[in-house]
Design a protein around this motif. Structure first.
Motif, PDB file in Angstrom:
ATOM      1  N   VAL A 114      65.362  74.679  76.353  1.00 49.91           N
ATOM      2  CA  VAL A 114      65.275  76.053  76.828  1.00 49.91           C
ATOM      3  C   VAL A 114      63.910  76.630  76.477  1.00 49.91           C
ATOM      4  O   VAL A 114      63.393  76.392  75.374  1.00 49.91           O
ATOM      5  N   ASP A 115      63.342  77.396  77.410  1.00 49.62           N
ATOM      6  CA  ASP A 115      62.114  78.133  77.137  1.00 49.62           C
ATOM      7  C   ASP A 115      62.476  79.346  76.281  1.00 49.62           C
ATOM      8  O   ASP A 115      63.118  80.282  76.770  1.00 49.62           O
ATOM      9  N   PRO A 116      62.092  79.375  74.999  1.00 50.83           N
ATOM     10  CA  PRO A 116      62.528  80.478  74.123  1.00 50.83           C
ATOM     11  C   PRO A 116      61.949  81.827  74.527  1.00 50.83           C
ATOM     12  O   PRO A 116      62.508  82.873  74.195  1.00 50.83           O
ATOM     13  N   ALA A 117      60.845  81.814  75.259  1.00 46.74           N
ATOM     14  CA  ALA A 117      60.233  83.069  75.684  1.00 46.74           C
ATOM     15  C   ALA A 117      60.896  83.645  76.928  1.00 46.74           C
ATOM     16  O   ALA A 117      60.639  84.793  77.294  1.00 46.74           O
ATOM     17  N   ASN A 118      61.724  82.848  77.597  1.00 48.14           N
ATOM     18  CA  ASN A 118      62.352  83.299  78.843  1.00 48.14           C
ATOM     19  C   ASN A 118      63.721  82.638  78.943  1.00 48.14           C
ATOM     20  O   ASN A 118      63.902  81.659  79.656  1.00 48.14           O
ATOM     21  N   ARG A 119      64.681  83.184  78.225  1.00 49.93           N
ATOM     22  CA  ARG A 119      66.009  82.582  78.113  1.00 49.93           C
ATOM     23  C   ARG A 119      66.728  82.625  79.464  1.00 49.93           C
ATOM     24  O   ARG A 119      66.831  83.686  80.091  1.00 49.93           O
TER      25      ARG A 119
END
Length: 526
Positions: free
Chosen positions: A414-419
């Motif tokens: 998962v992209d932590p900056a864009n959940r």
């Protein structure tokens, strides 16, 4: 019991191999988790009795060799689905891989023994748990990483129950493996001290935790059709069957009721056509839609119908010129392509974690002259994409995407900056034999629990599933069946502690186990 202890003491290295096998039996498809924990407890006992860190390292390594050989036996099946190398080579490849993977249990065992000069059972178990967490984390990224089969996999319950793996939001995968070591060490201590009542209570608590029911997940508003076409590996690259394969996908994808928006999911390797424009025409000539990617996409759009969006596995090309005026494919991307109701491409994702020996051949210049090749058909190596991304699909939500084997990498999905709202995990599991697909599905469930996100898994031959954010399999299609799931995308939960902290949480658990061991040993000396 005394006879077993005596024989094990006389043949500790053979016993280490046996314990590795027992630990692997705790994994799917068998799921004999009490046997698995017993195997780990046997390893702890063997390490306690080892004379020095070198012997402990050897016993840990032998445990790992047997454990990974059984866990990864599905890799041998993959060699039966290619013609460039002898199929029997698969049964050589599995133990050879295991010789390397066993380094990490050996490292954990050796480090724990070296630091704990005169260990009691419980303090040593704490130290081993900390070292094991470190070892699994290293295994997930060293030499590009091979994270398949963490010890915590045995704590995942049946489809309707997350089991003790419900702790994953608060531990992460590798720290939960440390808790497996701790459970095994505690069980060993209770047996050794003949504390039968506490042992029975602990066993009952573990059984209840493994089968604890979960509340039903709230369905979201987005309608979903998840397709499993049963595309067998032996027919996947047969051009004479491409049209029949497409018709099978089409039959399983047509809308059967009205909806505001519908998400349609096809697996990895579902579409043989190149969907992106701009390649030299010779690459399109073998396609099923008259050599035109636009016609191919519009054909797909007619199948899915109005108000629908398709996410499908596809292959994209990297075009360049090695000779002036002659563009050619220099590599390929294993991709997901999003196609709307008009046939337009509205999003894409390229696989980042490629399978060594599967999608590319490491050290090609050295290995290819020896007769080795990759398992996936073709001569073009795949190129890695940029990593976890969230693709905005408008009314169809924000999608995280992980192709096939990528889903096993904890903290990298998962992209932590864009959940995202959900994770789409298309896969071609036709390579994986009997053992691989259940393990693959189980590790996708672990990602769902860990991240608090639903995982939507469309595969070629099974096991396809809709997994809610607590890791419960709400719907699934078994192996070797052509079918579809019509449901709604489950709702996501709030970001979990692991989703927020990533492997800093893993480090906190490892450091915590180490500090507790340090305090316990100093008190004993005092």
């Amino acid at each position: 019991m005394e006879r077993i202890v005596r024989i094990s003491s006389e043949h500790p290295r053979w016993t280490a191999l046996l314990c590795g096998v027992l630990a692997a039996l705790g994994y799917p498809p068998l799921g004999l988790w009490p046997v698995g924990i017993a195997g780990v407890a046997g390893l702890v006992w063997l390490l306690l009795g080892a004379q020095g860190w070198r012997e402990a390292t050897m016993r840990g390594w032998l445990f790992g060799v047997a454990h990974f050989s059984l866990t990864n036996n599905w890799i041998a099946t993959a060699f039966t689905h290619q013609a460039e190398m002898p199929a029997a080579l698969g049964w050589v490849a599995v133990p050879l891989l295991s010789l390397y993977l066993a380094i990490y249990p050996a490292l954990a065992a050796g480090v724990a023994k070296a630091l704990a000069r005169r260990p009691g059972a419980l303090p040593f178990t704490l130290l081993l748990a900390a070292a094991w967490i470190l070892g699994e984390w290293l295994r997930s990224w060293v030499f590009s990483g091979y994270a398949w089969g963490p010890l915590s996999l045995m704590l995942l319950g049946p489809y309707e129950r997350p089991g003790i793996a419900l702790l994953l939001p608060y531990t992460g995968t590798y720290a939960l493996s440390g808790l497996v070591i701790l459970l095994a060490g505690l069980a060993l201590w209770l047996v050794a001290t003949r504390k039968w009542l506490p042992l029975g209570g602990a066993a009952l608590a573990a059984v209840l935790a493994m089968y604890l029911p979960q509340p039903a997940a709230r369905p979201g508003p987005l309608a979903l059709t998840l397709v499993q076409p049963d595309l067998r590996q032996e027919e996947m690259n047969d051009a004479s069957k491409y049209e029949e394969q497409f018709l099978r996908l089409a039959r399983l994808s047509r809308p059967e009721r009205s909806f505001a928006q519908r998400l349609v999911l096809w697996p990895e390797s579902a579409v043989p056509d190149y969907l992106e424009p701009g390649y030299p025409q010779r690459y399109y000539d073998r396609m099923t839609a008259g050599g035109d990617p636009l016609l191919s996409r519009r054909r797909i759009a007619r199948v899915i119908g109005p108000d629908s969006l398709l996410l499908t596995g596809a292959v994209d090309l990297e075009i360049g010129e090695e000779q002036p005026g002659y563009p050619r494919a220099l590599g390929a991307y294993n991709s997901i392509t999003a196609i709307d109701e008009e046939g337009a491409i509205v999003g894409s994702y390229a696989k980042a974690h490629l399978v060594p020996g599967g999608e590319y051949l490491p050290m090609r210049g050295l290995l290819e002259p020896l007769g080795l090749t990759r398992l996936v058909a073709g001569t073009l190596d795949f190129i890695p994409g940029p990593g976890a991304q969230t693709v905005d699909l408008g009314a169809w939500g924000e999608a995280g995407m992980q192709i096939c084997y990528e889903i096993v990498f904890s903290g990298e999905t998962v992209d932590p900056a864009n959940r995202p709202d959900y994770i789409f995990n298309p896969s071609n599991d036709g390579w994986f034999g009997f053992w691989g697909p259940p393990q693959h599905l189980a590790q996708a469930r672990m990602r769902a629990i860990e991240e608090g996100l639903p995982v939507l898994r469309s595969t070629t031959t099974g096991i396809s599933a809709v997994i809610d954010a607590r890791g419960v399999v709400r719907s699934h299609i078994g192996m070797n069946r052509a079918d579809r799931i019509d449901t709604q995308v489950p709702q996501a939960l709030s970001a979990t502690p692991f989703a927020r902290l990533d492997h800093w949480l893993t480090a906190i658990w490892a450091l915590g186990f180490f500090l507790i061991w340090l305090v316990a040993t100093r008190r004993r000396r005092g």
